[in-house]
Write a protein that holds these residues in place. Structure first.
Motif, short mmCIF file in Angstrom:
data_model
loop_
_atom_site.label_atom_id
_atom_site.label_comp_id
_atom_site.label_asym_id
_atom_site.label_seq_id
_atom_site.Cartn_x
_atom_site.Cartn_y
_atom_site.Cartn_z
N PRO A 50 16.83 -6.81 37.11
CA PRO A 50 16.69 -6.67 38.57
C PRO A 50 15.61 -7.59 39.14
N TRP A 51 14.50 -7.75 38.44
CA TRP A 51 13.43 -8.63 38.90
C TRP A 51 13.90 -10.08 38.90
N LEU A 52 14.65 -10.48 37.86
CA LEU A 52 15.16 -11.85 37.79
C LEU A 52 16.08 -12.13 38.98
N ARG A 53 16.96 -11.18 39.28
CA ARG A 53 17.89 -11.38 40.39
C ARG A 53 17.15 -11.49 41.72
N MET A 54 16.16 -10.62 41.93
CA MET A 54 15.41 -10.64 43.19
C MET A 54 14.66 -11.96 43.37
N ASN A 55 14.28 -12.60 42.27
CA ASN A 55 13.57 -13.87 42.34
C ASN A 55 14.50 -15.07 42.16
N SER A 56 15.81 -14.82 42.22
CA SER A 56 16.83 -15.89 42.16
C SER A 56 16.79 -16.67 40.86
N PHE A 57 16.44 -15.99 39.76
CA PHE A 57 16.53 -16.62 38.44
C PHE A 57 17.84 -16.20 37.79
N HIS A 58 18.58 -17.18 37.29
CA HIS A 58 19.88 -16.91 36.66
C HIS A 58 19.75 -17.19 35.17
N LEU A 59 19.61 -16.13 34.41
CA LEU A 59 19.40 -16.24 32.97
C LEU A 59 20.37 -15.31 32.27
N ARG A 60 21.21 -15.86 31.42
CA ARG A 60 22.23 -15.06 30.73
C ARG A 60 22.23 -15.36 29.24
N GLU A 61 22.50 -14.31 28.48
CA GLU A 61 22.58 -14.48 27.03
C GLU A 61 23.72 -15.44 26.68
N GLY A 62 23.44 -16.32 25.72
CA GLY A 62 24.44 -17.31 25.29
C GLY A 62 24.35 -18.62 26.03
N GLU A 63 23.65 -18.64 27.15
CA GLU A 63 23.48 -19.89 27.89
C GLU A 63 22.13 -20.52 27.54
N ARG A 64 21.97 -21.78 27.95
CA ARG A 64 20.73 -22.49 27.67
C ARG A 64 19.86 -22.58 28.92
N CYS A 65 18.56 -22.52 28.70
CA CYS A 65 17.62 -22.75 29.80
C CYS A 65 16.67 -23.87 29.41
N THR A 66 16.08 -24.50 30.39
CA THR A 66 15.16 -25.61 30.13
C THR A 66 13.73 -25.09 30.07
N TYR A 67 12.84 -25.94 29.62
CA TYR A 67 11.42 -25.60 29.59
C TYR A 67 10.92 -25.31 31.00
N ASP A 68 11.35 -26.13 31.97
CA ASP A 68 10.91 -25.92 33.35
C ASP A 68 11.41 -24.59 33.90
N ASP A 69 12.65 -24.21 33.56
CA ASP A 69 13.18 -22.92 34.00
C ASP A 69 12.32 -21.77 33.46
N LEU A 70 12.03 -21.83 32.18
CA LEU A 70 11.28 -20.76 31.54
C LEU A 70 9.84 -20.71 32.06
N ARG A 71 9.28 -21.87 32.32
CA ARG A 71 7.91 -21.90 32.85
C ARG A 71 7.86 -21.30 34.25
N ALA A 72 8.87 -21.56 35.06
CA ALA A 72 8.91 -20.97 36.39
C ALA A 72 9.02 -19.45 36.32
N ILE A 73 9.81 -18.96 35.37
CA ILE A 73 9.94 -17.51 35.20
C ILE A 73 8.61 -16.90 34.76
N ALA A 74 7.94 -17.55 33.77
CA ALA A 74 6.67 -17.04 33.27
C ALA A 74 5.60 -17.02 34.37
N ALA A 75 5.59 -18.06 35.20
CA ALA A 75 4.60 -18.12 36.29
C ALA A 75 4.85 -17.03 37.32
N ALA A 76 6.11 -16.83 37.70
CA ALA A 76 6.43 -15.79 38.69
C ALA A 76 6.17 -14.40 38.13
N LEU A 77 6.45 -14.20 36.83
CA LEU A 77 6.21 -12.90 36.21
C LEU A 77 4.71 -12.60 36.15
N SER A 78 3.92 -13.61 35.88
CA SER A 78 2.46 -13.44 35.85
C SER A 78 1.93 -13.07 37.23
N ARG A 79 2.44 -13.76 38.26
CA ARG A 79 1.99 -13.46 39.63
C ARG A 79 2.39 -12.04 40.03
#
Length: 502
Positions: free
Chosen positions: A201-230
């Motif tokens: 639910p938090w990912l959806r509210m922050n417009s992050f699209h992350l699904r099992e089996g798909e690939r994400c980039t370093y920049d994607d993951l870093r953006a998620i980590a930064a938003a989660l920290s904030r």
């Protein structure tokens, strides 16, 4: 303790089976008698030596359940390496924390591993109690006692961030969020292997699209980590000091938001970070710069730690260094000392013996407050007791009919008139009815000689629920556990006080 000896060394073991990691500590404790020959025996830990620290291993699971055989074999191996046997262990504790505490096979396995390992206190630590234990283990509680500031310790592991706010050596507030290093797991090439349902639910509210089996980039993951920290820091701080106010998405991460009204957190002056993420948070190594560096443990833990550190710098949050990080929640020892309660005790029929009753200590009454002001603080402490030691506030959880025991320690009270005594009993009964109806047995531990009178008064006020035990002339502290034996010579009651040392 053997009579005639002024001091003695004990071997103590602590085992913590967590969401992502399991670890063990063996300690040697020097116990010395602090009272005179003519007083009731009173002992204290005067020296603590770490004899052995196990490697930190990944908690073994089979089909999302705890692998009992693997952990049992690992514990036996650690005993061999440490050169101890269960017969050598005179005190200690084993706890399941984080998501491990919720596994269906946790409770029976917890008891079994404790029985196989020695004389143990056992506990399945819910998120609130885990936060308290981590604050003790990290040194935040002691730090707050010395600094007189409010310190928040946030213990971040694989699945949760357990925060405890400490002031003058006491935990005054706890809150837990779904923030952890293993909520997202992935391969070195960026292929996502797991996304925790609690995070979606938090990912959806922050417009992050992350699904099992798909690939994400370093920049994607870093953006998620930064938003989660904030979001986490927003939740810990409320709206205080945040340029854009409180992050509304943080409520999607808070554990227990459906069950109770959330209180605004206290304003803290320093932040400590413990747990596995804490180890990375204070590491001197450079922040991970690639997916290969991020996924050294198959998750986003290192990146979450560096993002949290950067967010603290950006928000101007002052941090303090804990004495323990990854091992903060390991209960290093359970110091056991036997005392004898006074003869004026109140015990209802067929209750004793009791074992491992957790204690929460009411605040001391100092000269800055009247009796009325002091008793006005009871609600907060009973609410915390209900959260830390046994379930929902004011009711039995759906489908849960197990017996529950809880202990309340009363400090020494000077010049206690009959009117003040009666008001004290009324306040204790009122707060119990408000917050602790799920408790089946209530143990009142008094420093002064008042147990029998208090027990009789509470029996009238509480009308049969819960069962009551009132003992006096025993000194305990917050976080202790007590064993209460059968009466000796029909009056005196032996009490084993177990102080968890970290």
């Amino acid at each position: 303790m053997r009579s005639g000896r002024r001091e003695e060394w004990l071997t103590s073991v602590g085992i913590d089976v967590g969401t992502s990691t399991t670890k063990m500590i063996v300690s040697r404790l020097r116990i010395a008698r602090m009272s005179s020959t003519f007083a009731l025996p009173r002992y204290a830990i005067v020296e603590r030596l770490i004899q052995y620290e196990s490697p930190v291993i990944t908690t073994p699971l089979i089909q999302d359940q705890i692998d009992e055989l693997a952990i049992g074999e690992w514990v036996r191996e650690q005993y061999l390496v440490a050169n101890i046997s269960p017969q050598d262990v005179m005190s200690g504790a084993v706890i399941f924390t984080g998501e491990s505490a919720g596994k269906s096979n946790a409770a029976p396995f917890l008891q079994q591993i404790a029985e196989d390992s020695g004389a143990f206190v056992v506990a399945t630590a819910g998120s609130d109690l885990e936060a308290v234990l981590a604050a003790k283990g990290s040194g935040a509680e002691a730090y707050s006692r010395e600094s007189k500031d409010i310190i928040v310790n946030v213990d971040i592991g694989g699945g949760t961030a357990n925060a405890a706010y400490c002031y003058r050596g006491n935990v005054i507030h706890t809150v837990t969020y779904h923030v952890g290093g293993r909520l997202i797991r992935l391969e070195p090439d960026g292929c996502v292997t797991y996304v925790a349902p609690a995070l979606e639910p938090w990912l959806r509210m922050n417009s992050f699209h992350l699904r099992e089996g798909e690939r994400c980039t370093y920049d994607d993951l870093r953006a998620i980590a930064a938003a989660l920290s904030r979001s986490l820091l927003s939740g810990l701080s409320g709206a205080q000091g945040l340029p854009n106010g409180r992050d509304p998405a943080v409520e999607l991460l808070r554990i227990g938001r459906e069950k109770s009204r959330h209180k605004a957190p206290p304003i803290y002056t320093r932040l400590m970070v413990s747990g596995g993420i804490g180890q990375w948070f204070y590491a001197k190594e450079a922040s991970p710069r690639s997916l290969h560096e991020v996924t050294v443990h198959g998750d986003m833990g290192p990146l979450l730690a560096s993002a949290l550190r950067e967010s603290c710098d950006q928000m101007g949050i002052i941090t303090a260094v804990p004495s323990q990080t990854v091992r903060a929640t390991v209960l290093g020892a359970g110091m056991q000392s036997t005392e004898v309660s006074g003869s004026t005790v109140y015990v209802e029929d067929d209750i004793l013996p009791l074992r491992n009753v957790p204690i929460i200590q009411l605040p001391p009454l100092d000269r800055t407050r009247t009796y009325e002001q002091w008793m006005a603080t009871f609600g907060t402490f009973f609410e915390q007791a209900a959260k830390w030691y046994g379930g929902p506030s004011g009711s039995i959880a759906s489908g849960e009919q197990r017996s529950q025991e809880m202990g309340i320690a009363l400090p020494a009270l000077q010049h206690l008139s009959y009117k003040a005594f009666d008001k004290l009993a009324e306040q204790l009964a009122a707060q119990f009815r408000t917050h602790c109806l799920h408790v089946e047995t209530l143990v009142l531990v008094c420093e002064q000689d008042m147990a029998k009178a208090l027990g009789h008064r509470l029996r009238l006020l509480l009308q049969g629920h819960p069962k009551l035990v009132c003992i006096d002339q025993i000194r305990v502290t917050h976080g202790d556990y007590v064993d209460i034996g059968l009466p000796v010579q029909d009056r005196a009651i032996p009490v084993m006080v177990k102080t968890l040392a970290f």
